[in-house]
Design an enzyme around this catalytic site. Structure first.
Site, mmCIF file in Angstrom:
data_model
loop_
_atom_site.group_PDB
_atom_site.id
_atom_site.type_symbol
_atom_site.label_atom_id
_atom_site.label_comp_id
_atom_site.label_asym_id
_atom_site.label_seq_id
_atom_site.Cartn_x
_atom_site.Cartn_y
_atom_site.Cartn_z
ATOM 1 N N HIS A 1 0.864 -1.186 0.000
ATOM 2 C CA HIS A 1 0.000 0.000 0.000
ATOM 3 C C HIS A 1 0.907 1.245 0.000
ATOM 4 C CE1 HIS A 1 -2.756 2.946 1.899
ATOM 5 N NE2 HIS A 1 -3.748 2.157 1.530
ATOM 6 N N ASP B 1 3.063 -4.209 7.961
ATOM 7 C CA ASP B 1 1.814 -3.478 7.791
ATOM 8 C C ASP B 1 0.690 -4.497 7.995
ATOM 9 O OD1 ASP B 1 -0.520 -2.453 6.780
ATOM 10 O OD2 ASP B 1 0.358 -1.686 4.919
ATOM 11 N N GLN C 1 -4.548 -5.154 7.009
ATOM 12 C CA GLN C 1 -5.541 -6.104 6.465
ATOM 13 C C GLN C 1 -5.438 -7.468 7.128
ATOM 14 O OE1 GLN C 1 -7.913 -5.179 4.546
ATOM 15 N NE2 GLN C 1 -7.154 -3.233 3.760
ATOM 16 N N LYS D 1 -10.632 -0.488 10.366
ATOM 17 C CA LYS D 1 -10.794 -1.677 9.509
ATOM 18 C C LYS D 1 -11.166 -2.903 10.325
ATOM 19 C CE LYS D 1 -7.368 0.008 6.219
ATOM 20 N NZ LYS D 1 -8.105 0.376 5.010
ATOM 21 N N CYS E 1 -4.731 2.548 -3.622
ATOM 22 C CA CYS E 1 -3.487 3.043 -2.987
ATOM 23 C C CYS E 1 -2.344 2.070 -3.195
ATOM 24 C CB CYS E 1 -3.683 3.311 -1.498
ATOM 25 S SG CYS E 1 -4.930 4.527 -1.157
#
Ligand code: PMP
Length: 412
Positions: free
Chosen positions: A123, A200, A203, A226, A366
């Site tokens: 991302h 990261d 997700q 999220k 993104c």
């Protein structure tokens, strides 16, 4: 399993509405998730009963606000199994968390000629901060290739991981391909080379059990919105020994111990990083979101999404002219499905699906280097979460067929 998830929709007031004369089917969860009533209530109750600034006051409301804010940090610590709350920094979200690592830790360890290793599935918030650092330090930003079916190419990774590699920063789960990366294995490789691993987890944390100690990542970033929490709150986990070497990124109130005319000292961890009045209501809402997820169980959530994907993929594969990105083997992916319909622009796909009440995202998500890598200007993307059902999956397939019919009139 999936049937017991069917009743969750009633906990989310926003989902009970009609869009363009159709019941809403919300499939844009990779962008942000909806909030259950318990989270909405927690935020409202905080403002109704306990609103005050934290860490400063001695009056009752200030003590209440502080204990709820710090109590939320403990709930989050337990959820990701960090060793101590000192390692759980509350930020605005993944983007802020990654910027803090790049700007503070990167500043300490990266020197001219060093390499920072990322991948083509990142991302922008896990690309741009490293570009900036690389430019500032005359370091080199190196990209790991993907395999044919969109997984991280582990051979290429091992080739590019050298003694020059200071920082490796990878996504745990791709927001476009849904691919899950083997972070634990990667952490071993990175540490063998004396590098540092930043993950990261935007997700991943919402969709599967994440234990930061088991993963052995040095830093791990994620966002509250999220995972059923409010916007504007997120987390940066970091190992204590590393956080202690780092300077704060922002300076001002809340993060200081003592201020003299020309110099100041900082509070201890985690507060030395948290300058200014924090997002107190956001933290409280996120803790309640975490408790909601824990009641369901993260293993059950991962299983539910897998069942939905296993249910819908064979139906999608039967649709002529539909390209699905990411691995064929569903064991390597979460509930994210990026797709394109031949001859229809993804933005038109998303607009036409909205006419059917189905909310999907279209664009570069993104992840422009990934779009270039896939040779696509954009994709449409459906992303499933706990409140989605097999009926939603059916509606998704029907909406794709209706979109094809509308634009191509049976030509494809
Ligand atoms: N990384 C990934 C993989 C994401 O999916 C996102 C959100 N789309 C981010 C980072 C950025 O998260 P936020 O906008 O909450 O900071």
């Amino acid at each position: 399993m999936t049937d017991s998830f069917d009743r969750l929709k009633q906990d989310f007031p926003i989902l009970n509405q009609v869009i363009n004369d159709e019941p809403l089917v919300y499939l844009d969860n990779a962008a942000t998730t909806q909030k259950p009533q318990t989270v909405l209530d927690a935020v409202e109750t905080y403002y109704h009963t306990s609103n005050a600034n934290v860490h400063r006051g001695v009056h009752t409301l200030a003590e209440r606000a502080t204990s709820q804010y710090e109590g939320s940090r403990e709930v989050i610590r337990n959820f990701i199994n960090a060793a101590e709350t000192a390692e759980v920094l509350l930020t605005r979200g993944t983007t802020t968390s990654l910027n803090w690592v790049a700007r503070s830790f990167g500043e300490v360890v990266v020197e001219a000629g060093d390499e920072i290793l990322i991948s083509y599935m990142e991302h922008h918030s896990n690309i741009v901060p490293w570009q900036q650092l690389a430019k500032k330090k005359q370091a080199k930003l190196v990209y790991v290739e993907l395999t044919e079916d969109g997984q991280l190419d582990l051979d290429d990774f091992q080739n590019k991981l050298t003694d020059k590699t200071k920082i490796v920063s990878l996504t745990h789960v791709s927001n476009v391909l849904g691919v899950v990366n083997p972070i634990q294995q990667i952490a071993d490789w990175v540490h063998e080379k004396n590098g540092y691993l930043v993950v990261d987890g935007a997700q991943a944390v919402p969709h599967m059990p994440v234990d930061v100690q088991a993963l052995q990542a040095d830093f791990y970033a994620f966002s509250g919105h999220k995972m059923l929490g409010p916007t504007g709150i997120g987390v940066l986990y970091g190992k204590r020994a590393l956080l202690e070497q780092m300077e704060p990124v922002e300076f001002g109130g809340e993060m200081i111990d003592f201020v003299e005319e020309q110099d100041s000292t900082w509070k201890e961890l985690p507060w030395k990083f948290e300058a200014g009045t924090p997002n107190i209501a956001g933290a409280i809402g996120l803790a309640v979101a975490v408790q909601y997820l824990e009641r369901i169980g993260m293993e059950n959530i991962a299983q539910h999404e897998r069942e939905l994907i296993e249910y819908v993929m064979p139906k999608l594969k039967q649709i002529k002219g539909l390209t699905i990105f990411g691995p064929e083997d569903l064991r390597f992916r979460t509930g994210v499905i990026s797709f394109n319909i031949d001859g229809v622009h993804p933005h038109d796909v998303a607009t036409a699906m909205d006419m059917e009440g189905v909310a999907v995202r279209a664009g570069h998500h993104c992840a422009q280097p990934l779009m270039t890598y896939l040779n696509q200007p954009a994709t449409a993307r459906a992303s499933f979460y706990i409140y989605n059902t097999k009926a939603d999956a059916d509606k998704f397939v029907e909406a794709i067929l209706a979109t094809k019919e509308f634009f191509l009139n049976g030509l494809n």
